[in-house]
Design an enzyme around this catalytic site. Structure first.
Site, PDB file in Angstrom:
ATOM      1  N   ARG A  65      19.639  -9.259 -12.784  1.00 54.95           N
ATOM      2  CA  ARG A  65      20.236  -9.533 -14.113  1.00 54.95           C
ATOM      3  C   ARG A  65      19.393  -8.766 -15.297  1.00 54.95           C
ATOM      4  O   ARG A  65      19.913  -8.132 -16.206  1.00 54.95           O
ATOM      5  CB  ARG A  65      20.627 -10.661 -14.650  1.00 54.95           C
ATOM      6  CG  ARG A  65      21.458 -11.080 -15.559  1.00 54.95           C
ATOM      7  CD  ARG A  65      22.013 -12.251 -15.713  1.00 54.95           C
ATOM      8  NE  ARG A  65      23.211 -12.492 -16.608  1.00 54.95           N
ATOM      9  CZ  ARG A  65      22.859 -13.369 -17.558  1.00 54.95           C
ATOM     10  NH1 ARG A  65      21.667 -14.282 -17.583  1.00 54.95           N
ATOM     11  NH2 ARG A  65      23.624 -13.680 -18.702  1.00 54.95           N
ATOM     12  N   HIS A  69      20.785  -5.899 -17.847  1.00 53.79           N
ATOM     13  CA  HIS A  69      20.805  -6.136 -19.096  1.00 53.79           C
ATOM     14  C   HIS A  69      19.960  -5.202 -19.928  1.00 53.79           C
ATOM     15  O   HIS A  69      20.080  -4.908 -21.158  1.00 53.79           O
ATOM     16  CB  HIS A  69      20.460  -7.474 -19.633  1.00 53.79           C
ATOM     17  CG  HIS A  69      21.561  -8.573 -19.287  1.00 53.79           C
ATOM     18  ND1 HIS A  69      22.119  -9.642 -20.351  1.00 53.79           N
ATOM     19  CD2 HIS A  69      22.546  -8.464 -18.206  1.00 53.79           C
ATOM     20  CE1 HIS A  69      22.959 -10.170 -19.713  1.00 53.79           C
ATOM     21  NE2 HIS A  69      23.344  -9.834 -18.741  1.00 53.79           N
ATOM     22  N   ASN A  97      22.045 -12.673 -24.053  1.00 52.52           N
ATOM     23  CA  ASN A  97      20.655 -12.997 -23.555  1.00 52.52           C
ATOM     24  C   ASN A  97      19.930 -14.423 -23.936  1.00 52.52           C
ATOM     25  O   ASN A  97      19.266 -15.049 -23.081  1.00 52.52           O
ATOM     26  CB  ASN A  97      19.581 -12.039 -23.779  1.00 52.52           C
ATOM     27  CG  ASN A  97      20.172 -10.485 -23.285  1.00 52.52           C
ATOM     28  OD1 ASN A  97      20.831 -10.447 -22.407  1.00 52.52           O
ATOM     29  ND2 ASN A  97      19.773  -9.438 -24.050  1.00 52.52           N
ATOM     30  N   HIS A 197      27.545 -10.603  -8.386  1.00 53.56           N
ATOM     31  CA  HIS A 197      27.779 -11.837  -8.797  1.00 53.56           C
ATOM     32  C   HIS A 197      27.941 -12.913  -7.618  1.00 53.56           C
ATOM     33  O   HIS A 197      28.420 -14.206  -7.465  1.00 53.56           O
ATOM     34  CB  HIS A 197      29.147 -11.789  -9.436  1.00 53.56           C
ATOM     35  CG  HIS A 197      29.225 -11.834 -10.717  1.00 53.56           C
ATOM     36  ND1 HIS A 197      30.019 -11.724 -11.952  1.00 53.56           N
ATOM     37  CD2 HIS A 197      27.913 -11.441 -11.725  1.00 53.56           C
ATOM     38  CE1 HIS A 197      29.829 -11.493 -12.975  1.00 53.56           C
ATOM     39  NE2 HIS A 197      28.359 -11.280 -12.984  1.00 53.56           N
ATOM     40  N   ASP A 252      29.049 -17.859  -6.908  1.00 51.93           N
ATOM     41  CA  ASP A 252      29.887 -17.933  -5.361  1.00 51.93           C
ATOM     42  C   ASP A 252      29.726 -19.166  -4.815  1.00 51.93           C
ATOM     43  O   ASP A 252      28.435 -19.721  -4.471  1.00 51.93           O
ATOM     44  CB  ASP A 252      28.913 -16.938  -4.744  1.00 51.93           C
ATOM     45  CG  ASP A 252      29.521 -16.616  -3.207  1.00 51.93           C
ATOM     46  OD1 ASP A 252      30.795 -17.709  -2.852  1.00 51.93           O
ATOM     47  OD2 ASP A 252      29.053 -16.053  -2.299  1.00 51.93           O
TER      48      ASP A 252
END
Length: 336
Positions: A65, A69, A97, A197, A252
Protein backbone atom coordinates in the site's frame (compact mmCIF):
# COMPACT_ATOMS: atom_id res chain seq x y z
CA UNK A 1 36.42 23.84 -46.38
CA UNK A 2 32.83 25.14 -46.27
CA UNK A 3 31.58 21.56 -46.39
CA UNK A 4 33.78 20.62 -43.41
CA UNK A 5 32.44 23.57 -41.44
CA UNK A 6 28.86 22.54 -42.21
CA UNK A 7 29.59 18.99 -41.05
CA UNK A 8 31.13 20.30 -37.82
CA UNK A 9 28.12 22.55 -37.20
CA UNK A 10 25.75 19.63 -37.81
CA UNK A 11 27.69 17.46 -35.34
CA UNK A 12 27.66 20.24 -32.72
CA UNK A 13 23.90 20.67 -33.19
CA UNK A 14 23.30 16.92 -32.77
CA UNK A 15 25.43 16.82 -29.63
CA UNK A 16 23.64 19.84 -28.17
CA UNK A 17 20.20 18.37 -28.82
CA UNK A 18 21.24 15.06 -27.28
CA UNK A 19 22.58 16.81 -24.19
CA UNK A 20 19.30 18.67 -23.68
CA UNK A 21 17.07 15.62 -23.79
CA UNK A 22 14.98 15.02 -20.69
CA UNK A 23 16.88 13.02 -18.12
CA UNK A 24 14.21 10.31 -17.95
CA UNK A 25 14.71 9.73 -21.69
CA UNK A 26 18.46 9.42 -21.21
CA UNK A 27 18.25 7.25 -18.10
CA UNK A 28 15.26 4.87 -18.30
CA UNK A 29 14.47 2.47 -15.50
CA UNK A 30 16.22 -0.87 -16.00
CA UNK A 31 16.59 -4.29 -14.43
CA UNK A 32 19.78 -4.92 -12.42
CA UNK A 33 20.35 -1.18 -12.01
CA UNK A 34 22.36 -1.80 -8.84
CA UNK A 35 24.31 -4.79 -10.14
CA UNK A 36 27.56 -2.80 -10.24
CA UNK A 37 26.68 0.12 -7.94
CA UNK A 38 25.38 -1.93 -5.02
CA UNK A 39 25.34 -5.68 -5.77
CA UNK A 40 23.68 -6.68 -2.49
CA UNK A 41 20.88 -4.09 -2.67
CA UNK A 42 18.04 -6.40 -3.66
CA UNK A 43 19.23 -9.14 -1.27
CA UNK A 44 19.29 -6.68 1.63
CA UNK A 45 15.78 -5.47 0.82
CA UNK A 46 14.34 -8.96 0.44
CA UNK A 47 15.94 -10.33 3.61
CA UNK A 48 14.65 -7.47 5.72
CA UNK A 49 11.16 -7.70 4.25
CA UNK A 50 11.20 -11.40 5.08
CA UNK A 51 12.22 -10.69 8.69
CA UNK A 52 9.55 -7.97 9.01
CA UNK A 53 6.81 -10.29 7.69
CA UNK A 54 7.91 -13.06 10.04
CA UNK A 55 7.36 -10.71 12.97
CA UNK A 56 4.15 -9.19 11.55
CA UNK A 57 2.59 -10.91 8.49
CA UNK A 58 0.12 -8.03 8.16
CA UNK A 59 2.94 -5.77 6.99
CA UNK A 60 2.79 -7.36 3.54
CA UNK A 61 -0.33 -5.37 2.68
CA UNK A 62 1.08 -2.26 4.35
CA UNK A 63 4.29 -2.27 2.29
CA UNK A 64 2.34 -2.85 -0.91
CA UNK A 65 0.00 0.00 0.00
CA UNK A 66 2.91 2.38 0.66
CA UNK A 67 4.02 1.93 -2.95
CA UNK A 68 0.47 2.54 -4.23
CA UNK A 69 -0.06 5.67 -2.18
CA UNK A 70 3.34 7.00 -3.21
CA UNK A 71 2.86 6.47 -6.95
CA UNK A 72 -0.62 8.02 -7.02
CA UNK A 73 0.69 11.36 -5.72
CA UNK A 74 3.18 13.08 -8.06
CA UNK A 75 4.53 9.68 -9.16
CA UNK A 76 6.76 6.96 -7.69
CA UNK A 77 9.21 9.30 -5.98
CA UNK A 78 9.09 8.37 -2.26
CA UNK A 79 7.28 11.63 -1.44
CA UNK A 80 4.99 9.64 0.88
CA UNK A 81 7.97 8.91 3.16
CA UNK A 82 8.80 12.55 3.91
CA UNK A 83 7.99 13.85 7.39
CA UNK A 84 6.47 17.28 7.92
CA UNK A 85 8.83 20.22 8.31
CA UNK A 86 8.13 23.88 8.92
CA UNK A 87 7.73 24.70 5.24
CA UNK A 88 5.96 21.50 4.10
CA UNK A 89 3.12 19.30 5.37
CA UNK A 90 3.67 15.58 4.96
CA UNK A 91 1.47 13.32 2.83
CA UNK A 92 1.36 11.08 5.89
CA UNK A 93 -1.05 13.56 7.48
CA UNK A 94 -3.52 13.54 4.57
CA UNK A 95 -6.92 11.92 5.08
CA UNK A 96 -6.27 8.66 3.19
CA UNK A 97 -2.96 8.14 5.03
CA UNK A 98 -3.36 9.45 8.57
CA UNK A 99 -3.48 6.63 11.14
CA UNK A 100 -3.71 4.27 8.18
CA UNK A 101 -0.36 3.85 6.44
CA UNK A 102 2.31 1.87 8.25
CA UNK A 103 5.58 0.10 7.54
CA UNK A 104 7.71 3.24 7.64
CA UNK A 105 10.07 1.71 10.19
CA UNK A 106 10.74 -1.23 7.85
CA UNK A 107 11.77 1.22 5.12
CA UNK A 108 13.91 3.16 7.61
CA UNK A 109 15.77 0.01 8.64
CA UNK A 110 16.39 -1.08 5.05
CA UNK A 111 17.62 2.39 4.14
CA UNK A 112 20.00 2.45 7.13
CA UNK A 113 21.55 -0.87 6.08
CA UNK A 114 21.84 0.19 2.45
CA UNK A 115 23.53 3.44 3.44
CA UNK A 116 26.11 1.43 5.35
CA UNK A 117 26.64 -0.90 2.41
CA UNK A 118 26.47 1.65 -0.43
CA UNK A 119 26.23 5.29 0.75
CA UNK A 120 23.92 7.59 -1.24
CA UNK A 121 23.33 4.96 -3.93
CA UNK A 122 19.92 3.29 -3.52
CA UNK A 123 16.93 5.63 -3.64
CA UNK A 124 14.01 5.44 -1.25
CA UNK A 125 11.67 5.27 -4.26
CA UNK A 126 13.42 2.12 -5.47
CA UNK A 127 13.25 0.66 -1.97
CA UNK A 128 9.47 1.14 -2.00
CA UNK A 129 9.18 -0.61 -5.36
CA UNK A 130 11.34 -3.54 -4.23
CA UNK A 131 9.62 -3.97 -0.87
CA UNK A 132 6.19 -4.00 -2.54
CA UNK A 133 7.31 -6.79 -4.88
CA UNK A 134 8.96 -8.80 -2.10
CA UNK A 135 6.02 -8.35 0.28
CA UNK A 136 3.65 -9.83 -2.31
CA UNK A 137 5.99 -12.65 -3.32
CA UNK A 138 6.82 -13.61 0.27
CA UNK A 139 3.14 -13.55 1.24
CA UNK A 140 1.88 -17.09 0.80
CA UNK A 141 1.21 -17.75 -2.86
CA UNK A 142 1.94 -14.28 -4.24
CA UNK A 143 3.45 -13.66 -7.70
CA UNK A 144 6.82 -12.06 -8.39
CA UNK A 145 8.04 -9.71 -11.10
CA UNK A 146 11.22 -8.03 -12.24
CA UNK A 147 11.31 -4.55 -10.71
CA UNK A 148 12.67 -1.82 -12.95
CA UNK A 149 15.04 0.42 -10.99
CA UNK A 150 16.84 3.74 -11.20
CA UNK A 151 14.34 6.13 -9.62
CA UNK A 152 15.37 9.28 -7.76
CA UNK A 153 13.64 10.72 -4.70
CA UNK A 154 11.40 13.78 -4.66
CA UNK A 155 12.48 16.98 -2.90
CA UNK A 156 8.93 17.66 -1.74
CA UNK A 157 5.66 16.03 -0.74
CA UNK A 158 2.10 16.97 -1.65
CA UNK A 159 -0.42 16.97 1.18
CA UNK A 160 -3.15 18.29 -1.15
CA UNK A 161 -2.28 15.71 -3.80
CA UNK A 162 -2.63 12.87 -1.30
CA UNK A 163 -6.10 14.12 -0.39
CA UNK A 164 -7.07 14.47 -4.04
CA UNK A 165 -5.61 11.57 -6.00
CA UNK A 166 -5.77 8.50 -3.73
CA UNK A 167 -9.01 6.60 -4.50
CA UNK A 168 -11.62 6.67 -1.75
CA UNK A 169 -13.13 3.39 -0.45
CA UNK A 170 -16.61 4.48 -1.53
CA UNK A 171 -15.67 5.70 -5.02
CA UNK A 172 -18.02 5.06 -7.92
CA UNK A 173 -16.74 3.07 -10.90
CA UNK A 174 -16.66 6.22 -13.05
CA UNK A 175 -14.49 8.01 -10.48
CA UNK A 176 -12.15 5.00 -10.18
CA UNK A 177 -11.69 4.76 -13.95
CA UNK A 178 -10.98 8.48 -14.22
CA UNK A 179 -8.56 8.38 -11.29
CA UNK A 180 -6.50 5.56 -12.76
CA UNK A 181 -6.64 7.14 -16.22
CA UNK A 182 -5.06 10.33 -14.82
CA UNK A 183 -2.05 8.22 -13.89
CA UNK A 184 -1.76 6.52 -17.28
CA UNK A 185 -3.42 3.30 -16.11
CA UNK A 186 -6.27 1.77 -18.12
CA UNK A 187 -9.32 -0.18 -16.99
CA UNK A 188 -7.50 -3.51 -17.17
CA UNK A 189 -4.80 -2.11 -14.87
CA UNK A 190 -7.43 -0.79 -12.48
CA UNK A 191 -9.14 -4.17 -12.13
CA UNK A 192 -5.85 -6.08 -11.80
CA UNK A 193 -4.45 -3.69 -9.20
CA UNK A 194 -7.73 -3.79 -7.26
CA UNK A 195 -6.77 -7.41 -6.66
CA UNK A 196 -4.26 -6.15 -4.08
CA UNK A 197 -7.29 -6.17 -1.76
CA UNK A 198 -6.83 -9.92 -1.51
CA UNK A 199 -4.62 -9.07 1.49
CA UNK A 200 -4.83 -6.41 4.16
CA UNK A 201 -7.49 -4.88 6.36
CA UNK A 202 -9.75 -1.84 6.32
CA UNK A 203 -11.01 0.31 9.17
CA UNK A 204 -14.69 0.41 10.06
CA UNK A 205 -14.68 4.04 8.92
CA UNK A 206 -13.92 2.82 5.38
CA UNK A 207 -16.79 0.36 5.01
CA UNK A 208 -19.55 1.64 7.34
CA UNK A 209 -21.33 3.39 4.48
CA UNK A 210 -21.37 0.14 2.54
CA UNK A 211 -23.34 -1.70 5.27
CA UNK A 212 -25.61 0.98 6.76
CA UNK A 213 -26.48 2.86 3.61
CA UNK A 214 -26.85 -0.10 1.24
CA UNK A 215 -27.13 1.09 -2.32
CA UNK A 216 -27.92 -0.85 -5.46
CA UNK A 217 -24.28 -0.67 -6.54
CA UNK A 218 -23.11 -2.39 -3.35
CA UNK A 219 -25.18 -5.49 -4.12
CA UNK A 220 -24.64 -7.72 -7.12
CA UNK A 221 -27.91 -8.90 -8.63
CA UNK A 222 -30.69 -10.68 -6.80
CA UNK A 223 -29.50 -11.96 -3.42
CA UNK A 224 -31.12 -15.38 -3.85
CA UNK A 225 -28.97 -17.20 -1.32
CA UNK A 226 -28.83 -14.30 1.16
CA UNK A 227 -25.04 -14.13 0.79
CA UNK A 228 -25.02 -10.35 0.81
CA UNK A 229 -27.52 -10.17 3.70
CA UNK A 230 -25.49 -12.62 5.82
CA UNK A 231 -22.22 -10.89 5.00
CA UNK A 232 -23.70 -7.53 5.92
CA UNK A 233 -24.76 -8.90 9.31
CA UNK A 234 -21.19 -10.05 9.95
CA UNK A 235 -19.86 -6.60 9.05
CA UNK A 236 -22.43 -4.90 11.31
CA UNK A 237 -21.27 -7.04 14.23
CA UNK A 238 -17.78 -5.64 13.69
CA UNK A 239 -18.75 -2.09 12.86
CA UNK A 240 -21.72 -0.53 14.73
CA UNK A 241 -23.68 2.45 13.45
CA UNK A 242 -21.41 4.79 15.38
CA UNK A 243 -18.12 4.43 17.20
CA UNK A 244 -15.34 1.86 16.81
CA UNK A 245 -14.10 3.72 13.72
CA UNK A 246 -10.69 2.09 13.97
CA UNK A 247 -11.96 -1.48 14.31
CA UNK A 248 -10.54 -3.58 11.47
CA UNK A 249 -12.00 -6.18 9.13
CA UNK A 250 -10.06 -8.21 6.52
CA UNK A 251 -10.50 -7.11 2.92
CA UNK A 252 -10.83 -10.78 2.01
CA UNK A 253 -12.78 -12.72 4.65
CA UNK A 254 -12.24 -16.08 2.95
CA UNK A 255 -8.43 -16.28 2.62
CA UNK A 256 -7.03 -13.20 4.42
CA UNK A 257 -3.56 -14.73 4.90
CA UNK A 258 -2.95 -15.61 1.27
CA UNK A 259 -2.28 -13.54 -1.81
CA UNK A 260 -4.64 -15.27 -4.23
CA UNK A 261 -7.59 -14.62 -6.55
CA UNK A 262 -10.30 -14.99 -3.90
CA UNK A 263 -10.90 -11.23 -3.90
CA UNK A 264 -12.53 -11.60 -7.31
CA UNK A 265 -14.60 -14.59 -6.20
CA UNK A 266 -15.85 -12.42 -3.34
CA UNK A 267 -16.88 -9.65 -5.73
CA UNK A 268 -18.81 -12.08 -7.93
CA UNK A 269 -20.73 -13.10 -4.80
CA UNK A 270 -21.34 -9.48 -3.73
CA UNK A 271 -18.97 -9.85 -0.77
CA UNK A 272 -16.35 -7.22 -1.41
CA UNK A 273 -15.64 -5.32 1.80
CA UNK A 274 -15.47 -1.82 0.31
CA UNK A 275 -18.07 -0.07 -1.80
CA UNK A 276 -15.35 0.57 -4.40
CA UNK A 277 -14.80 -3.21 -4.67
CA UNK A 278 -18.40 -4.10 -5.47
CA UNK A 279 -18.94 -1.36 -8.07
CA UNK A 280 -16.51 -3.17 -10.39
CA UNK A 281 -19.48 -5.38 -11.29
CA UNK A 282 -22.60 -3.54 -10.13
CA UNK A 283 -21.83 -0.37 -12.11
CA UNK A 284 -20.26 -2.12 -15.11
CA UNK A 285 -23.14 -1.67 -17.52
CA UNK A 286 -21.41 -2.93 -20.68
CA UNK A 287 -19.99 -6.06 -19.02
CA UNK A 288 -16.34 -5.50 -19.95
CA UNK A 289 -15.06 -5.33 -16.38
CA UNK A 290 -17.36 -8.13 -15.24
CA UNK A 291 -15.79 -10.37 -17.87
CA UNK A 292 -12.32 -9.52 -16.55
CA UNK A 293 -13.39 -10.13 -12.93
CA UNK A 294 -14.78 -13.54 -13.88
CA UNK A 295 -11.55 -14.38 -15.74
CA UNK A 296 -9.50 -13.63 -12.62
CA UNK A 297 -11.96 -15.44 -10.36
CA UNK A 298 -11.74 -18.51 -12.59
CA UNK A 299 -7.98 -18.57 -13.16
CA UNK A 300 -5.47 -17.40 -10.57
CA UNK A 301 -2.55 -17.59 -13.01
CA UNK A 302 -4.27 -15.10 -15.33
CA UNK A 303 -4.76 -12.70 -12.43
CA UNK A 304 -1.15 -13.05 -11.27
CA UNK A 305 0.20 -12.32 -14.75
CA UNK A 306 -1.99 -9.22 -15.11
CA UNK A 307 -1.19 -8.01 -11.61
CA UNK A 308 2.58 -8.25 -12.17
CA UNK A 309 2.30 -6.45 -15.50
CA UNK A 310 0.22 -3.63 -14.01
CA UNK A 311 2.51 -3.27 -10.98
CA UNK A 312 5.47 -2.71 -13.30
CA UNK A 313 3.43 -0.16 -15.25
CA UNK A 314 2.33 1.63 -12.08
CA UNK A 315 5.92 1.72 -10.85
CA UNK A 316 6.81 3.87 -13.87
CA UNK A 317 4.38 6.70 -13.11
CA UNK A 318 6.17 10.06 -13.32
CA UNK A 319 9.47 8.69 -12.06
CA UNK A 320 12.42 11.01 -11.44
CA UNK A 321 15.69 9.90 -13.04
CA UNK A 322 19.03 11.28 -14.13
CA UNK A 323 19.56 14.76 -12.72
CA UNK A 324 16.02 15.02 -11.34
CA UNK A 325 15.45 14.72 -7.61
CA UNK A 326 18.10 13.17 -5.38
CA UNK A 327 19.02 10.03 -3.48
CA UNK A 328 18.05 10.76 0.10
CA UNK A 329 20.33 9.66 2.91
CA UNK A 330 17.32 9.44 5.19
CA UNK A 331 13.96 8.64 3.60
CA UNK A 332 12.12 10.96 6.00
CA UNK A 333 13.99 14.13 5.03
CA UNK A 334 15.58 15.72 1.98
CA UNK A 335 19.35 16.00 2.06
CA UNK A 336 20.75 19.09 3.76
Amino acid sequence: MDQQRRLILILITILFKTSTLRSDELVPLVHDYYKEKCPLAEDIVRHNVEVALYKDPGLAASLLRLHFHDCFVMGCDASVLLDSVESMQSEKEAGPNLNSLRGFEVIDNIKYLLEEECPVTVSCADILAMTARDAVQLKRGGPGWGVLLGRKDSLKSSFSGANQFIPAPNSSLEVLIDNFKQHGLDIEDMVALSGSHTIGRARCLSFRQRIYEPKQEYNYGYDRYKRYTTFRRILRSICPVSGRDNKFAPLDFETPKRFDNHYFINIVQGKGLLGSDNVLISQDFDGTITKQVWAYASNEKVFFASFAKSMIKMGNINVLTGNEGEIRRNCRFVNA
